[in-house]
Design an enzyme around this catalytic site. Sequence first.
Site, mmCIF file in Angstrom:
data_model
loop_
_atom_site.group_PDB
_atom_site.id
_atom_site.type_symbol
_atom_site.label_atom_id
_atom_site.label_comp_id
_atom_site.label_asym_id
_atom_site.label_seq_id
_atom_site.Cartn_x
_atom_site.Cartn_y
_atom_site.Cartn_z
ATOM 1 C CG HIS A 159 4.203 -2.406 5.262
ATOM 2 N ND1 HIS A 159 3.931 -3.758 5.270
ATOM 3 C CD2 HIS A 159 5.485 -2.309 4.817
ATOM 4 C CE1 HIS A 159 5.001 -4.415 4.863
ATOM 5 N NE2 HIS A 159 5.956 -3.562 4.582
ATOM 6 C CD GLU A 167 0.919 -4.885 6.927
ATOM 7 O OE1 GLU A 167 1.145 -4.038 6.028
ATOM 8 O OE2 GLU A 167 1.296 -6.073 6.837
ATOM 9 C CG ASN A 184 0.828 -2.953 2.421
ATOM 10 O OD1 ASN A 184 1.890 -2.402 2.748
ATOM 11 N ND2 ASN A 184 0.267 -3.895 3.160
ATOM 12 C CG ASP A 241 9.754 -4.653 11.390
ATOM 13 O OD1 ASP A 241 10.952 -4.944 11.213
ATOM 14 O OD2 ASP A 241 9.024 -4.216 10.484
HETATM 15 P P1 PGA Z 1 11.482 -4.993 0.825
HETATM 16 O O1 PGA Z 1 10.551 -4.671 2.083
HETATM 17 O O2 PGA Z 1 12.696 -4.139 0.965
HETATM 18 O O3 PGA Z 1 11.797 -6.460 0.954
HETATM 19 O O4 PGA Z 1 10.696 -4.655 -0.375
HETATM 20 C C1 PGA Z 1 10.304 -3.363 2.446
HETATM 21 C C2 PGA Z 1 9.237 -3.318 3.513
HETATM 22 O O5 PGA Z 1 8.327 -4.167 3.505
HETATM 23 O O6 PGA Z 1 9.288 -2.410 4.348
#
Ligand code: PGA
Length: 248
Positions: free
Chosen positions: A143, A148, A141, A72
Amino acid sequence: MLVSSSQRLIFSTPEAVANAVADLIIKVVQEKPSATLGLATGGTMEPVYARLVTAFKHGEISFSAVTSFNLDEYAELPPEHPGSYRSTMNALLFDHVDIDKSRTFLPEANGSEPDKSGARYEDMIAAAGGIDLQLLGIGRNGHIGFNEPGSARDSRTRLVNLHTDTLEANARFFADRPVPRSAMTMGIGTIMSARKIALVATGASKTDAIHRATQGGFQADCPASALQDHGQVTWFLDTAAAGLQRAA
Ligand code: PGA
């Protein structure tokens, strides 16, 4: 009948998780020097890339024939901004190894025709022969990429709005401005097309997401739960993310 080779590996520390994920990437690239890697950003990946840079310096891995596609990229942000995922990947990995940057791809998030940019990204992944190993973090959450809760299981690369929880979680990466509110992301369907997947989660903030992602089949409010149907997913967890450790 689908024979699943998915497995859950649980380590006592985040460092041990990062070492194991890096070892898997090294193995994949040693076996197939022209591998196509699906890469991810986020704090969880930082020690993984640090370990890969060290491995490269020790001659354990060469990225010279590797192609990469990141999951992304933020919209509303020039690629030169330090918070962009292009800048992040350069700083953490690409600037320190022998990868050919012209074969490192991120979704084009600022184009005037996002639908076409998304379809083009899918075509580029297909033209590269598909993704051999996709790295994934997971949001609090649930994702994966920026898919999302509520994302369609067959979704493909597209422009999405980020949830409040994601904006809060990622604010730490933006000192000078608010987190962009939209991004271009591979879809759940794109991710599910990878031949192998390594999902990496560390820390107690991920316990609930991992619990929901690994049981009960696909639930739209936890996009990572789609991975239960993939069959070639390795879940790299520390004891906290796996729910085996109580907060002190
Ligand atoms: P993080 O993000 O490694 O900073 O917790 C993971 C994600 O949002 O996929």
